[in-house]
Write a protein that holds these residues in place. Structure first.
Motif, PDB file in Angstrom:
ATOM      1  N   ALA A   1       1.190  68.161  70.452  1.00  0.00           N
ATOM      2  CA  ALA A   1      -0.050  67.687  69.840  1.00  0.00           C
ATOM      3  C   ALA A   1       0.060  66.191  69.562  1.00  0.00           C
ATOM      4  O   ALA A   1       1.154  65.662  69.338  1.00  0.00           O
ATOM      5  N   GLY A   2      -1.108  65.523  69.594  1.00  0.00           N
ATOM      6  CA  GLY A   2      -1.156  64.118  69.230  1.00  0.00           C
ATOM      7  C   GLY A   2      -0.737  63.159  70.308  1.00  0.00           C
ATOM      8  O   GLY A   2      -0.457  61.989  70.025  1.00  0.00           O
ATOM      9  N   LEU A   3      -0.696  63.581  71.557  1.00  0.00           N
ATOM     10  CA  LEU A   3      -0.281  62.713  72.658  1.00  0.00           C
ATOM     11  C   LEU A   3      -1.171  62.978  73.857  1.00  0.00           C
ATOM     12  O   LEU A   3      -1.437  64.131  74.197  1.00  0.00           O
ATOM     13  N   ALA A   4      -1.656  61.914  74.475  1.00  0.00           N
ATOM     14  CA  ALA A   4      -2.507  62.026  75.663  1.00  0.00           C
ATOM     15  C   ALA A   4      -1.756  61.488  76.867  1.00  0.00           C
ATOM     16  O   ALA A   4      -1.395  60.307  76.910  1.00  0.00           O
ATOM     17  N   CYS A   5      -1.495  62.365  77.857  1.00  0.00           N
ATOM     18  CA  CYS A   5      -0.781  61.989  79.079  1.00  0.00           C
ATOM     19  C   CYS A   5      -1.397  62.736  80.256  1.00  0.00           C
ATOM     20  O   CYS A   5      -1.857  63.876  80.102  1.00  0.00           O
ATOM     21  N   PRO A   6      -1.402  62.129  81.426  1.00  0.00           N
ATOM     22  CA  PRO A   6      -1.908  62.846  82.597  1.00  0.00           C
ATOM     23  C   PRO A   6      -0.940  63.922  83.064  1.00  0.00           C
ATOM     24  O   PRO A   6       0.275  63.846  82.800  1.00  0.00           O
ATOM     25  N   VAL A   7      -1.472  64.913  83.741  1.00  0.00           N
ATOM     26  CA  VAL A   7      -0.636  65.966  84.313  1.00  0.00           C
ATOM     27  C   VAL A   7       0.319  65.340  85.334  1.00  0.00           C
ATOM     28  O   VAL A   7      -0.073  64.502  86.144  1.00  0.00           O
ATOM     29  N   GLY A   8       1.576  65.743  85.287  1.00  0.00           N
ATOM     30  CA  GLY A   8       2.585  65.202  86.191  1.00  0.00           C
ATOM     31  C   GLY A   8       3.462  64.142  85.578  1.00  0.00           C
ATOM     32  O   GLY A   8       4.515  63.812  86.136  1.00  0.00           O
ATOM     33  N   SER A   9       3.071  63.578  84.429  1.00  0.00           N
ATOM     34  CA  SER A   9       3.887  62.563  83.783  1.00  0.00           C
ATOM     35  C   SER A   9       5.043  63.219  83.038  1.00  0.00           C
ATOM     36  O   SER A   9       5.013  64.417  82.722  1.00  0.00           O
ATOM     37  N   VAL A  10       6.068  62.426  82.748  1.00  0.00           N
ATOM     38  CA  VAL A  10       7.270  62.918  82.088  1.00  0.00           C
ATOM     39  C   VAL A  10       7.307  62.395  80.661  1.00  0.00           C
ATOM     40  O   VAL A  10       7.071  61.205  80.419  1.00  0.00           O
ATOM     41  N   VAL A  11       7.587  63.266  79.703  1.00  0.00           N
ATOM     42  CA  VAL A  11       7.732  62.888  78.301  1.00  0.00           C
ATOM     43  C   VAL A  11       9.154  63.202  77.854  1.00  0.00           C
ATOM     44  O   VAL A  11       9.884  63.928  78.528  1.00  0.00           O
ATOM     45  N   ARG A  12       9.532  62.627  76.710  1.00  0.00           N
ATOM     46  CA  ARG A  12      10.861  62.853  76.138  1.00  0.00           C
ATOM     47  C   ARG A  12      10.697  63.538  74.789  1.00  0.00           C
ATOM     48  O   ARG A  12       9.921  63.075  73.948  1.00  0.00           O
ATOM     49  N   ILE A  13      11.429  64.628  74.609  1.00  0.00           N
ATOM     50  CA  ILE A  13      11.273  65.449  73.407  1.00  0.00           C
ATOM     51  C   ILE A  13      12.496  65.289  72.511  1.00  0.00           C
ATOM     52  O   ILE A  13      13.632  65.397  72.975  1.00  0.00           O
ATOM     53  N   GLY A  14      12.237  65.058  71.220  1.00  0.00           N
ATOM     54  CA  GLY A  14      13.297  65.018  70.230  1.00  0.00           C
ATOM     55  C   GLY A  14      14.132  63.754  70.298  1.00  0.00           C
ATOM     56  O   GLY A  14      13.948  62.882  71.163  1.00  0.00           O
ATOM     57  N   ASP A  15      15.095  63.657  69.390  1.00  0.00           N
ATOM     58  CA  ASP A  15      15.973  62.493  69.355  1.00  0.00           C
ATOM     59  C   ASP A  15      16.909  62.450  70.555  1.00  0.00           C
ATOM     60  O   ASP A  15      17.362  61.382  70.958  1.00  0.00           O
ATOM     61  N   GLY A  16      17.188  63.612  71.123  1.00  0.00           N
ATOM     62  CA  GLY A  16      18.032  63.645  72.315  1.00  0.00           C
ATOM     63  C   GLY A  16      17.313  63.260  73.587  1.00  0.00           C
ATOM     64  O   GLY A  16      17.947  63.079  74.624  1.00  0.00           O
ATOM     65  N   GLY A  17      15.993  63.137  73.533  1.00  0.00           N
ATOM     66  CA  GLY A  17      15.234  62.724  74.715  1.00  0.00           C
ATOM     67  C   GLY A  17      15.233  63.736  75.836  1.00  0.00           C
ATOM     68  O   GLY A  17      15.369  63.372  77.016  1.00  0.00           O
ATOM     69  N   VAL A  18      15.081  65.022  75.511  1.00  0.00           N
ATOM     70  CA  VAL A  18      15.032  66.050  76.556  1.00  0.00           C
ATOM     71  C   VAL A  18      13.795  65.808  77.427  1.00  0.00           C
ATOM     72  O   VAL A  18      12.670  65.779  76.909  1.00  0.00           O
ATOM     73  N   PRO A  19      13.946  65.607  78.731  1.00  0.00           N
ATOM     74  CA  PRO A  19      12.780  65.351  79.571  1.00  0.00           C
ATOM     75  C   PRO A  19      11.960  66.618  79.791  1.00  0.00           C
ATOM     76  O   PRO A  19      12.502  67.726  79.890  1.00  0.00           O
ATOM     77  N   ALA A  20      10.646  66.438  79.864  1.00  0.00           N
ATOM     78  CA  ALA A  20       9.730  67.542  80.157  1.00  0.00           C
ATOM     79  C   ALA A  20       8.553  66.980  80.933  1.00  0.00           C
ATOM     80  O   ALA A  20       8.203  65.807  80.783  1.00  0.00           O
ATOM     81  N   GLU A  21       7.966  67.807  81.769  1.00  0.00           N
ATOM     82  CA  GLU A  21       6.843  67.370  82.600  1.00  0.00           C
ATOM     83  C   GLU A  21       5.557  68.041  82.131  1.00  0.00           C
ATOM     84  O   GLU A  21       5.543  69.238  81.839  1.00  0.00           O
ATOM     85  N   VAL A  22       4.500  67.255  82.073  1.00  0.00           N
ATOM     86  CA  VAL A  22       3.201  67.772  81.651  1.00  0.00           C
ATOM     87  C   VAL A  22       2.610  68.597  82.789  1.00  0.00           C
ATOM     88  O   VAL A  22       2.430  68.104  83.905  1.00  0.00           O
ATOM     89  N   VAL A  23       2.300  69.869  82.523  1.00  0.00           N
ATOM     90  CA  VAL A  23       1.755  70.755  83.552  1.00  0.00           C
ATOM     91  C   VAL A  23       0.310  71.155  83.261  1.00  0.00           C
ATOM     92  O   VAL A  23      -0.380  71.659  84.147  1.00  0.00           O
ATOM     93  N   ALA A  24      -0.150  70.935  82.030  1.00  0.00           N
ATOM     94  CA  ALA A  24      -1.538  71.272  81.685  1.00  0.00           C
ATOM     95  C   ALA A  24      -1.943  70.423  80.484  1.00  0.00           C
ATOM     96  O   ALA A  24      -1.115  70.068  79.648  1.00  0.00           O
ATOM     97  N   ALA A  25      -3.237  70.077  80.448  1.00  0.00           N
ATOM     98  CA  ALA A  25      -3.762  69.262  79.351  1.00  0.00           C
ATOM     99  C   ALA A  25      -5.030  69.902  78.814  1.00  0.00           C
ATOM    100  O   ALA A  25      -5.914  70.305  79.586  1.00  0.00           O
ATOM    101  N   GLN A  26      -5.119  70.016  77.486  1.00  0.00           N
ATOM    102  CA  GLN A  26      -6.285  70.574  76.820  1.00  0.00           C
ATOM    103  C   GLN A  26      -6.676  69.649  75.670  1.00  0.00           C
ATOM    104  O   GLN A  26      -5.942  68.710  75.322  1.00  0.00           O
ATOM    105  N   ARG A  27      -7.828  69.913  75.085  1.00  0.00           N
ATOM    106  CA  ARG A  27      -8.241  69.099  73.941  1.00  0.00           C
ATOM    107  C   ARG A  27      -7.260  69.231  72.790  1.00  0.00           C
ATOM    108  O   ARG A  27      -7.036  68.280  72.031  1.00  0.00           O
ATOM    109  N   SER A  28      -6.689  70.392  72.648  1.00  0.00           N
ATOM    110  CA  SER A  28      -5.766  70.619  71.540  1.00  0.00           C
ATOM    111  C   SER A  28      -4.401  69.978  71.764  1.00  0.00           C
ATOM    112  O   SER A  28      -3.613  69.848  70.825  1.00  0.00           O
ATOM    113  N   GLY A  29      -4.091  69.584  73.000  1.00  0.00           N
ATOM    114  CA  GLY A  29      -2.805  68.963  73.264  1.00  0.00           C
ATOM    115  C   GLY A  29      -2.324  69.214  74.682  1.00  0.00           C
ATOM    116  O   GLY A  29      -3.096  69.584  75.574  1.00  0.00           O
ATOM    117  N   LEU A  30      -1.029  69.021  74.883  1.00  0.00           N
ATOM    118  CA  LEU A  30      -0.420  69.134  76.198  1.00  0.00           C
ATOM    119  C   LEU A  30       0.471  70.365  76.268  1.00  0.00           C
ATOM    120  O   LEU A  30       1.020  70.808  75.261  1.00  0.00           O
TER     121      LEU A  30
END
Length: 446
Positions: free
Chosen positions: A45-74
């Protein structure tokens, strides 16, 4: 007198670079949070990214790929383990599409699905980073397939000839010799570059394939992308697209590339996990609709373009030796031919266990001469006659002289089998294979 202006320009350049770096560091960074973790997916929640982009989760920076986007979040699929990720962890995006390395510095190296070296040989050589996604060549920009590609396997080069830029499938059940056949091709081909994708393989088999099947000689002219069966589904899927993108880079430079992927079925299984986790409805045998569109998108990126070619060889792991199951049926309709491996031949010690009568190349007539096609057809007729009369032969009811083709097949069974069999470490040039086939057909007398 000239030192003053030159020094001033250098100082100005340093100040400009420092200012740009400071502005970049001071720019506001939008950070989302993990709202929930359900199954294989992470809700952000609280982040806007296009499908296919890569985000980093947590302090360890675990990579994840955006596969779907909705109004409520990614909805994101992890590219690494989530054992230390919890709801409320921050999620950051660099705002760039997924990039992978390509270039001559990758030759002889083994990479993971993110393009990182995993062979312990240090950093990659000269390379550039390009987006993972790429458009396939336009239909009218594709050069026609008119030249045969040598693969070094007699039964393939003669009975199921492969053209430069063709896409062909190796269809077989588990343990029938698909990986071994790929290693024979990697050693015997005359393609300029080999790109090999091992998707969903057992970790134990990767090193065995590299050291025993492929060998130092084959690895030196290859780029290998690996995602083992224990890795997240998105990583396995990325490995297939990363290998294809690396092959596309060399094709754009005018090279003839051989892309080998083991296996296309595990790519489809990874997409099934992703699609179901993203909320898609299950369709044929649990595969969501996106699986079949993804296979078409992946396979269409191979082939020819105006500069070079990618010859794609994809293994298809048929479920329960059923060659009409959904993935096998869909792949057969998308590919330009198929080579079928038979378990009965493998059990009998016949390697490579290629069923030449069930194998078809849709471009064979365009890449072989009329004489070569006639020679291959002559041997096919002998093999087909033997198969049609096999039941009579088994019970001793066949009367010699009833069919000259069956008589020829029985009389020269050893010579035919010797031609169709081949050792793993014995690549044969295509010219020699055609000469051996011509000598065999003359000996059989058909």
């Amino acid at each position: 007198m000239t030192a003053g202006p030159e020094l001033g320009r250098r100082v100005s350049a340093v100040r400009t670079e420092g200012l740009a770096a400071a502005l970049s560091a001071a720019a506001p960074q939008r950070v989302g949070v993990v709202s929930s973790i359900v199954g294989l997916s992470v809700e952000v929640a609280g982040l806007a990214c296009p499908v296919g982009s890569v985000v980093r989760i947590g302090d360890g920076g675990v990579p994840a790929e955006v596969v779907a986007a909705q109004r409520s979040g990614l909805r994101c699929m992890p590219l690494g383990p989530l054992d230390r990720v919890a709801a409320g962890d921050p999620v950051r995006s660099n705002g760039r599409p997924a990039l992978i390395p390509v270039g001559d510095g990758l030759m002889g190296r083994v990479l993971d699905g993110l393009g990182r070296p995993i062979d312990g040989k240090g950093p990659l050589g000269p390379h550039v980073r390009v987006p993972l996604e790429n458009d396939p060549p336009a239909p009218l920009d594709r050069a026609r397939i008119t030249e045969q590609l040598q693969v070094g396997v007699r039964a393939v080069d003669t009975m199921t000839a492969v053209g430069r830029g063709q896409r062909i499938g190796l269809f077989a059940g588990s343990g029938v010799g698909k990986s071994s056949l790929l290693s024979m091709v990697a050693r015997g081909t005359d393609a300029a570059v080999n790109v090999i994708a091992l998707v969903g393989e057992r970790g134990r088999e990767v090193r065995e394939f590299l050291e025993e099947d492929l060998g130092p000689e084959g690895l030196a002219r290859s780029i290998v992308v690996v995602a083992t069966s224990d890795e997240p589904a998105r990583m396995r899927l990325r490995a297939a697209f990363a290998a294809t993108r690396i092959a596309e880079f060399h094709r754009e430079r005018g090279a003839d590339v051989l892309l080998m992927m083991d296996s296309l079925t595990r790519v489809a299984m990874a997409q099934r996990e992703i699609g179901l986790s993203a909320g898609e409805p299950p369709a044929t045998r649990g595969y969501p609709p996106s699986t079949f569109s993804l296979l078409a998108r992946l396979l269409e990126r191979a082939g020819t373009d105006a500069a070079g070619s990618i010859t794609g060889i994809y293994t298809v792991l048929v479920d329960g030796d059923d060659h009409n199951e959904p993935i096998a049926d869909s792949a057969r309709s998308l590919l330009d031919g198929h080579v079928v491996l038979d378990r009965r031949l493998a059990v009998a010690g016949h390697f490579p266990s290629i069923d030449v009568l069930s194998s078809v190349s849709r471009v064979a007539s365009r890449v072989t001469s009329r004489e070569q096609s006639a020679t291959a057809s002559a041997l096919r007729r002998v093999l087909a006659a033997r198969r049609a009369a096999q039941d009579l032969l088994d019970v001793g009811a066949y009367q010699r002289g009833a069919n000259p083709l069956v008589d020829a097949a029985v009389d020269h069974e050893d010579a035919i089998n010797s031609f169709l069999r081949q050792r793993l470490d014995e690549p044969v040039p295509a010219a020699r294979s055609w000469a051996d086939l011509d000598a065999l057909v003359r000996r059989v007398g058909v």
